[in-house]
Design an enzyme around this catalytic site. Sequence first.
Site, PDB file in Angstrom:
ATOM      1  N   GLU A   1     -84.477 138.500  65.373  1.00 46.95           N
ATOM      2  CA  GLU A   1     -84.797 137.320  66.308  1.00 46.95           C
ATOM      3  C   GLU A   1     -86.331 136.897  66.067  1.00 46.95           C
ATOM      4  O   GLU A   1     -85.459 134.968  65.564  1.00 46.95           O
ATOM      5  CB  GLU A   1     -85.035 137.639  67.297  1.00 46.95           C
ATOM      6  CG  GLU A   1     -83.828 138.524  68.163  1.00 46.95           C
ATOM      7  CD  GLU A   1     -81.989 138.235  67.809  1.00 46.95           C
ATOM      8  OE1 GLU A   1     -82.665 136.369  68.183  1.00 46.95           O
ATOM      9  OE2 GLU A   1     -81.615 138.376  68.566  1.00 46.95           O
TER      10      GLU A   1
ATOM     11  N   SER B   1     -33.120 137.391  76.148  1.00 47.58           N
ATOM     12  CA  SER B   1     -32.263 136.129  77.079  1.00 47.58           C
ATOM     13  C   SER B   1     -33.068 135.264  77.636  1.00 47.58           C
ATOM     14  O   SER B   1     -32.652 134.266  78.455  1.00 47.58           O
ATOM     15  CB  SER B   1     -30.371 136.991  77.218  1.00 47.58           C
ATOM     16  OG  SER B   1     -29.774 137.235  76.763  1.00 47.58           O
TER      17      SER B   1
END
Length: 665
Positions: A93, A371
């Site tokens: 970091e 459908s």
Amino acid sequence: MRSVSSFLFSSLQLLFYLLLAFGACCCIVFTLLIFSAARDLPKLPDPLSRIIEIPPTEIYGAGGELLTSLGGRESIPLDRVSPDFLNAVVATEDHRFFQHDGINKLRTVKALFITLFKPGQIQGASTITQQLAKNLFFSFEQSYLRKFKELLIALQIEATSSKREILHAYINQIYFGAGAQGVEKASQVFFGKSAADLLPGEAALLAGLPKSPTRYNPYKHYDRALERRRVVLNRMVDVGYLTALDARKILAETPRLHSDYADSRTGSYFLDTLISRLVDKYGEEVVFHGGIKVYSTLDSSFQAAAKSAMEKGMARLDKLMGLDKEDRPKPQGALVAVDTGSGAVKAMVGGRNYYKTEFNRAVNSRRQPGSGFKPFLYYTALENLGLHGASMVNDTPVSIDITGAPSWQPENFGRKNKGRMMLKNALTHSVNTIAAKLVRETGPAPVIATAEKCGIKSPMEDVLSVALGTSGVTCLEMASAFATFASGGVRHEPFFIWRVEDAFGRVVDEHLVQEEMVLDPETTFQIIDMMASVIDTGSGRSIRSAGFTRPAAGKTGTTDNYNDAWFTGFTPSLSTSVWTGFDKRKMLTMANGVGITGGRSAAPIWADFMEQALAGQPERKFKVPSGIRFETADPGTGCAVGKDTEREVFDIPLKEDQALCRGEE
């Protein structure tokens, strides 16, 4: 020559004064900016460790009950944390953490360059101190002013706190994913041990998670987590915390996750989706570190009904397929329920078991609706061709020539044709040949446009077969789009969150229900009438057989290859879509090899859920628009007949400018 020299000297002198004036102006502006920003800077807590005391993010259901919390920390001192983890965090970091005074100047210049010269990208320098400073702010948007304030706070933190105090506060507040806030909770969650006992490989894996807790969550993406661990170890070698030989030895190990731990973050497909959308909108920092309160649309009783109906429906389907006693891949299911009056998503199930498969089929899987797509076609046909429910059509074999491709010859299920019938009966019994003839008349583009108006957002192919549901859609889209029919043609965008509050109770985001009339109400009611017949007497009649008696309308959907089986339907207040099928597109067939339709697999789940969800609520009928009147029609001719006839008749809704043919009674 002298005049030239004099001119150059004067020019340089003028340039010097201009630069001096510009510098003075910049200093004044910078000073004013500091005073302006400093006036409302948050107060630095004393001691610094109190920065960890931000409350967890809480997510509530529509009834006000707490659904889950994100966060909750257990603060531990540095001497109870593995040195390997501390080294891994610093190397990854902020490798100059112990040398700088809160700001990494080189990274700041780079970040400033990106922010100024790459529009839309606001970049931070991201020292550990600056990341810690972010926790004193609450903002859903990055801005230049916020970045500047964070910088000032970082300088203040460095001036008043030791490096160990800063590092202690940082490792106890960062979010690691899977509900773990702080290193001690993360160590327990992922490895079932204290942070002091982390092995080097485990420490490196944990140190890599905060960059993106969701993306690198080892429970979901173990390979990604290991690759991220490789990056961390390489950084540790570069900084000097590890030798290359030690790093290679660690890379050869595969950390064993805490097998008894289940991801406590959510346990629900709905909450996963909600959190993902929160992160997309606000970022992980706000969602996991902000202490926000989120009031969702989830109805807990509906969700319980959805889960129960899916479990029973899947067990029933397994038995029907002869899979209940076999250790073979089993079909999956998905369900989404949407409030028709607002678009609020009330319940969601994305699979048969969240803890076995977190993939959310309700929102992330596009499957052919078959459908189930026909209502969009029928609405388009009624609107563009002047048809109504009693218009006579002819169910005969159809062959449609297509330029540059073989002719299209869709067939009905059972490969039988019934000749002349009313259009209402064609939808009721899902006759494919009629649908093919209709789309030949309307063209596919208007059908796609109708579906998009209703809420289908997935890409749809501009081909005739789109009318028979050959383009993939999601369960969420189908539930939302059918809600447009249920509301009489009013479209509501589906949503998951009613309100978001910050850690201080201030409302920062609130959903305001907006509606748009996208369909003609009278034509929409005619479609509702046809879809009600699907449930009463047609392909969805298993809904009534299951004991669901409320006014309802819907449509089954089954693909030609039986890979996908659907039922999407609605009452006036709730629209629900159910899908069943295999993830790898395998046929749904009974033990005897016969294909399983949506009416057989999805419809019973729909009926079970709707019966539970709506229990105790008064029945409502669909509102009839003022421009609709009813006439009684003979289904064999489509002509008007008296209601006292002994023949089977239908009440057909008609617009003012429509009429039935006048046959003999």
